[in-house]
Design a protein around this motif. Structure first.
Motif, PDB file in Angstrom:
ATOM      1  N   ILE A 141       0.843  -1.187   0.000  1.00 45.75           N
ATOM      2  CA  ILE A 141       0.000   0.000   0.000  1.00 45.75           C
ATOM      3  C   ILE A 141       0.885   1.245   0.000  1.00 45.75           C
ATOM      4  CG2 ILE A 141      -1.908   1.182   1.135  1.00 45.75           C
ATOM      5  CD1 ILE A 141      -2.461  -1.673   0.048  1.00 45.75           C
ATOM      6  N   VAL A 142       0.550   2.193  -0.873  1.00 50.10           N
ATOM      7  CA  VAL A 142       1.336   3.416  -0.987  1.00 50.10           C
ATOM      8  C   VAL A 142       0.440   4.646  -0.899  1.00 50.10           C
ATOM      9  CG1 VAL A 142       3.094   2.336  -2.434  1.00 50.10           C
ATOM     10  CG2 VAL A 142       1.128   3.458  -3.500  1.00 50.10           C
ATOM     11  N   VAL A 143       1.090   5.790  -0.728  1.00 49.99           N
ATOM     12  CA  VAL A 143       0.397   7.065  -0.883  1.00 49.99           C
ATOM     13  C   VAL A 143       0.281   7.313  -2.381  1.00 49.99           C
ATOM     14  CG1 VAL A 143       0.475   9.546  -0.453  1.00 49.99           C
ATOM     15  CG2 VAL A 143       1.333   7.950   1.291  1.00 49.99           C
ATOM     16  N   GLY A 144      -0.931   7.241  -2.906  1.00 53.16           N
ATOM     17  CA  GLY A 144      -1.119   7.440  -4.338  1.00 53.16           C
ATOM     18  C   GLY A 144      -0.958   8.894  -4.732  1.00 53.16           C
ATOM     19  N   SER A 145      -1.534   9.788  -3.955  1.00 52.73           N
ATOM     20  CA  SER A 145      -1.423  11.218  -4.211  1.00 52.73           C
ATOM     21  C   SER A 145      -1.684  11.966  -2.912  1.00 52.73           C
ATOM     22  CB  SER A 145      -2.420  11.667  -5.289  1.00 52.73           C
ATOM     23  OG  SER A 145      -3.749  11.390  -4.894  1.00 52.73           O
ATOM     24  N   VAL A 146      -1.205  13.208  -2.870  1.00 48.10           N
ATOM     25  CA  VAL A 146      -1.386  14.073  -1.701  1.00 48.10           C
ATOM     26  C   VAL A 146      -2.193  15.284  -2.127  1.00 48.10           C
ATOM     27  CG1 VAL A 146      -0.235  15.429   0.086  1.00 48.10           C
ATOM     28  CG2 VAL A 146       0.814  13.302  -0.725  1.00 48.10           C
ATOM     29  N   GLY A 149      -2.859  21.474  -0.052  1.00 44.94           N
ATOM     30  CA  GLY A 149      -3.470  22.192   1.059  1.00 44.94           C
ATOM     31  C   GLY A 149      -3.928  21.291   2.180  1.00 44.94           C
ATOM     32  N   GLY A 150      -3.834  19.970   1.995  1.00 47.20           N
ATOM     33  CA  GLY A 150      -4.206  19.036   3.042  1.00 47.20           C
ATOM     34  C   GLY A 150      -3.152  18.969   4.130  1.00 47.20           C
ATOM     35  N   SER A 151      -3.507  18.417   5.265  1.00 46.65           N
ATOM     36  CA  SER A 151      -2.566  18.365   6.390  1.00 46.65           C
ATOM     37  C   SER A 151      -1.378  17.447   6.121  1.00 46.65           C
ATOM     38  CB  SER A 151      -3.290  17.929   7.668  1.00 46.65           C
ATOM     39  OG  SER A 151      -3.998  16.723   7.468  1.00 46.65           O
ATOM     40  N   ALA A 152      -1.510  16.509   5.160  1.00 48.20           N
ATOM     41  CA  ALA A 152      -0.395  15.605   4.851  1.00 48.20           C
ATOM     42  C   ALA A 152       0.621  16.218   3.901  1.00 48.20           C
ATOM     43  CB  ALA A 152      -0.928  14.304   4.250  1.00 48.20           C
ATOM     44  N   GLU A 153       0.265  17.372   3.286  1.00 41.75           N
ATOM     45  CA  GLU A 153       1.173  17.992   2.325  1.00 41.75           C
ATOM     46  C   GLU A 153       2.495  18.356   2.990  1.00 41.75           C
ATOM     47  OE1 GLU A 153       1.151  21.467  -1.121  1.00 41.75           O
ATOM     48  OE2 GLU A 153      -0.239  21.617   0.574  1.00 41.75           O
ATOM     49  N   ALA A 158       3.681  11.197  -2.533  1.00 38.20           N
ATOM     50  CA  ALA A 158       3.247  10.146  -3.452  1.00 38.20           C
ATOM     51  C   ALA A 158       4.359   9.118  -3.624  1.00 38.20           C
ATOM     52  CB  ALA A 158       2.877  10.751  -4.804  1.00 38.20           C
ATOM     53  N   GLY A 159       4.016   7.842  -3.459  1.00 36.40           N
ATOM     54  CA  GLY A 159       5.000   6.774  -3.579  1.00 36.40           C
ATOM     55  C   GLY A 159       5.509   6.249  -2.255  1.00 36.40           C
ATOM     56  N   ASP A 160       5.233   6.968  -1.160  1.00 37.65           N
ATOM     57  CA  ASP A 160       5.617   6.451   0.164  1.00 37.65           C
ATOM     58  C   ASP A 160       4.897   5.135   0.422  1.00 37.65           C
ATOM     59  OD1 ASP A 160       7.171   8.680   0.662  1.00 37.65           O
ATOM     60  OD2 ASP A 160       5.727   9.652   1.993  1.00 37.65           O
ATOM     61  N   LEU A 161       5.624   4.139   0.903  1.00 35.92           N
ATOM     62  CA  LEU A 161       5.027   2.849   1.245  1.00 35.92           C
ATOM     63  C   LEU A 161       4.457   2.943   2.658  1.00 35.92           C
ATOM     64  CD1 LEU A 161       6.647  -0.654   0.659  1.00 35.92           C
ATOM     65  CD2 LEU A 161       5.509  -0.106   2.802  1.00 35.92           C
ATOM     66  N   ILE A 162       3.186   2.631   2.810  1.00 33.65           N
ATOM     67  CA  ILE A 162       2.528   2.678   4.120  1.00 33.65           C
ATOM     68  C   ILE A 162       2.566   1.288   4.740  1.00 33.65           C
ATOM     69  CG2 ILE A 162       0.415   3.232   5.371  1.00 33.65           C
ATOM     70  CD1 ILE A 162      -0.413   4.995   3.015  1.00 33.65           C
ATOM     71  N   ARG A 163       3.367   1.143   5.783  1.00 33.80           N
ATOM     72  CA  ARG A 163       3.453  -0.154   6.476  1.00 33.80           C
ATOM     73  C   ARG A 163       2.322  -0.330   7.479  1.00 33.80           C
ATOM     74  NH1 ARG A 163       7.762  -3.323   6.497  1.00 33.80           N
ATOM     75  NH2 ARG A 163       7.533  -3.805   8.720  1.00 33.80           N
ATOM     76  N   PRO A 230     -13.208  12.882   9.315  1.00 31.18           N
ATOM     77  CA  PRO A 230     -11.800  13.246   9.479  1.00 31.18           C
ATOM     78  C   PRO A 230     -10.962  12.752   8.286  1.00 31.18           C
ATOM     79  CG  PRO A 230     -12.322  11.371  10.859  1.00 31.18           C
ATOM     80  CD  PRO A 230     -13.628  11.848  10.274  1.00 31.18           C
ATOM     81  N   ILE A 231     -10.099  13.622   7.767  1.00 36.16           N
ATOM     82  CA  ILE A 231      -9.233  13.262   6.647  1.00 36.16           C
ATOM     83  C   ILE A 231      -7.841  13.835   6.882  1.00 36.16           C
ATOM     84  CG2 ILE A 231     -11.093  13.106   4.947  1.00 36.16           C
ATOM     85  CD1 ILE A 231     -10.318  15.940   4.025  1.00 36.16           C
ATOM     86  N   VAL A 232      -6.856  13.259   6.195  1.00 44.15           N
ATOM     87  CA  VAL A 232      -5.493  13.792   6.273  1.00 44.15           C
ATOM     88  C   VAL A 232      -5.028  14.320   4.914  1.00 44.15           C
ATOM     89  CG1 VAL A 232      -4.814  12.341   8.214  1.00 44.15           C
ATOM     90  CG2 VAL A 232      -4.473  11.501   5.865  1.00 44.15           C
ATOM     91  N   GLY A 233      -5.815  14.090   3.872  1.00 45.85           N
ATOM     92  CA  GLY A 233      -5.477  14.638   2.565  1.00 45.85           C
ATOM     93  C   GLY A 233      -4.566  13.770   1.728  1.00 45.85           C
ATOM     94  N   ILE A 234      -4.773  12.457   1.781  1.00 48.71           N
ATOM     95  CA  ILE A 234      -4.036  11.564   0.883  1.00 48.71           C
ATOM     96  C   ILE A 234      -5.013  10.612   0.209  1.00 48.71           C
ATOM     97  CG2 ILE A 234      -1.936  11.611   2.287  1.00 48.71           C
ATOM     98  CD1 ILE A 234      -2.637   8.701   3.158  1.00 48.71           C
ATOM     99  N   GLN A 235      -4.581  10.081  -0.929  1.00 50.42           N
ATOM    100  CA  GLN A 235      -5.329   9.041  -1.624  1.00 50.42           C
ATOM    101  C   GLN A 235      -4.468   7.784  -1.623  1.00 50.42           C
ATOM    102  OE1 GLN A 235      -8.540   9.369  -3.030  1.00 50.42           O
ATOM    103  NE2 GLN A 235      -8.400   7.159  -3.156  1.00 50.42           N
ATOM    104  N   PRO A 236      -4.794   6.791  -0.777  1.00 48.36           N
ATOM    105  CA  PRO A 236      -3.987   5.563  -0.770  1.00 48.36           C
ATOM    106  C   PRO A 236      -4.218   4.739  -2.024  1.00 48.36           C
ATOM    107  CG  PRO A 236      -5.860   5.327   0.698  1.00 48.36           C
ATOM    108  CD  PRO A 236      -5.881   6.752   0.214  1.00 48.36           C
ATOM    109  N   ALA A 237      -3.221   3.969  -2.415  1.00 50.55           N
ATOM    110  CA  ALA A 237      -3.306   3.150  -3.617  1.00 50.55           C
ATOM    111  C   ALA A 237      -2.479   1.890  -3.428  1.00 50.55           C
ATOM    112  CB  ALA A 237      -2.802   3.939  -4.827  1.00 50.55           C
ATOM    113  N   THR A 238      -2.506   1.028  -4.431  1.00 44.03           N
ATOM    114  CA  THR A 238      -1.726  -0.207  -4.397  1.00 44.03           C
ATOM    115  C   THR A 238      -0.460  -0.042  -5.231  1.00 44.03           C
ATOM    116  OG1 THR A 238      -3.738  -1.528  -4.166  1.00 44.03           O
ATOM    117  CG2 THR A 238      -1.736  -2.689  -4.862  1.00 44.03           C
ATOM    118  N   GLY A 239       0.696  -0.341  -4.636  1.00 42.45           N
ATOM    119  CA  GLY A 239       1.961  -0.344  -5.359  1.00 42.45           C
ATOM    120  C   GLY A 239       2.464  -1.775  -5.506  1.00 42.45           C
TER     121      GLY A 239
END
Length: 364
Positions: A141-146, A149-153, A158-163, A230-239
């Motif tokens: 699972i990765v960060v697909g996009s950020v 203006g979101g809090s995760a910016e 994008a591309g970070d692997l979420i463990r 509640p959101i952090v401003g990312i779109q998770p995706a599959t890498g």
């Protein structure tokens, strides 16, 4: 002055006035026309389109050309004469400007979206090709996009692997969203990630990203404007973790429509069998990780470009078949394609000179 002469003069002056007005009047339209077509088996600007390292590859022949559409720029304002001229040409299409450039997005945002779709299409092309060849491709699972203006910016990229999220491993993108929504707006979420740069470096080396590279990143939540969640401003995706490096180089191209042809090019280079048998085959279509081919835009422009370049066969997404067949360039066979297996079956028929068995697009 004779009445006939006066009438002709008045008509001429009126025609000139209308032409001048047509040149000055701007209309909210944009134009699509045939764009460049590139052989995925060959080179572009002096470099291989597909460069595969640390894996045996085989010689290829013929063409597996991806096709593109050329569009007028976001800031270009078409006049009435140009719009009418475009409508009268069979190899171009005049469409509402908002079709290509939505009013709620800037030109930069549209370009960014196209670039992201192109990158995602490359990923899916690699996955579908390797799966077709029976090569295992682990996923993560990765960060697909950020979101801007979101809090995760600036904290996640994008591309970070979420463990894990809040210490709990995540197995799919939905699990990330579920973990975030368990918080209240204003609370912090703890992400364990492996930075995108280290993930990319591991992939190029044909290795799995190392847990030793993991970092803890804390991101605050905000209240979503639409429903208050509640959101952090990312779109998770599959890498994916590829067992060897597959580099696709093609500048100044955006969008997902080259996916099918990239996938076929990869299969061809990794297969002893010469897929085209020396034939000139072009095509288009998105592709997902399972090898399903999806519809694209501008199909008539792409078939015109392919035939002008020399293609005799065109792999056409089944959803685009009817539209493509209504204005088929002479000498171009349109082959209905639903999956990568359909495409490979068609290529076998072509190289075996069994073209009578091809599934062809029909106008109705």
């Amino acid at each position: 002055m004779p009445r006939r002469t006066a009438t002709m003069l008045a008509s001429t002056l009126l025609l000139i006035a209308m032409l001048c007005a047509g040149l000055l009047i701007q209309v909210p339209y944009a134009e699509m026309s045939p764009g460049p077509t590139v052989n995925t088996l060959g080179e572009h600007d002096g470099a291989p389109v597909l460069n595969i390292k640390n894996r045996r590859t085989y010689e290829t022949s013929g063409h597996l050309n991806m096709t593109t559409v050329r569009v007028t720029g976001a800031d270009y304002r078409m006049n009435l004469v140009e719009a009418v001229g475009g409508w009268l040409q069979h190899d171009s299409a005049v469409v509402p400007h908002s079709t290509l450039y939505p009013e709620d997005k800037s030109a930069k945002e549209v370009d960014q979206q196209n670039a992201e779709e192109f990158s995602a299409s490359q990923e899916s092309a690699k996955v579908s090709a390797l799966k077709e060849l029976g090569i295992r491709v682990p996923s993560y699972i990765v960060v697909g996009s950020v979101v801007k203006g979101g809090s995760a910016e600036g904290r996640l990229h994008a591309g970070d692997l979420i463990r894990s999220v809040d210490g709990k491993a995540v197995k799919n993108p939905a699990a990330v969203a579920d973990a975030v929504t368990k918080h209240k707006p204003g609370e912090k979420v703890r992400f364990t990630i492996i930075p995108a740069a280290k993930v990319k470096a591991a992939q190029k080396a044909g290795k799995k990203p190392s847990p030793r590279d993991a970092e803890q990143i804390t991101v605050g939540t905000k209240k979503a404007e639409d429903d208050g969640r509640p959101i952090v401003g990312i779109q998770p995706a599959t890498g994916h973790i590829f067992p060897f490096d597959i580099d696709i180089k093609l500048a100044d191209v955006g969008g997902p429509s080259a996916g099918l042809m990239f996938s076929l090019g990869i299969v061809d280079k990794l297969t002893r069998e010469d897929l085209t048998g020396g034939s000139f085959v072009a095509g288009t279509g998105t592709i997902d990780d399972k090898g399903k081919v999806g519809a694209i835009g501008g199909i008539q422009m792409k078939t015109v470009a392919a035939r002008a370049k020399g293609a005799k066969y065109f792999l056409t997404p089944s959803a685009n078949c009817q539209a493509a067949a209504q204005d088929r360039p002479e000498g171009l066979t349109l082959v209905k394609t639903r999956t990568i297996d359909d495409a490979l079956d068609a290529l076998k028929k072509i190289r075996d000179h069994d073209t009578g068995g091809l599934s062809r697009c029909k106008a109705s």
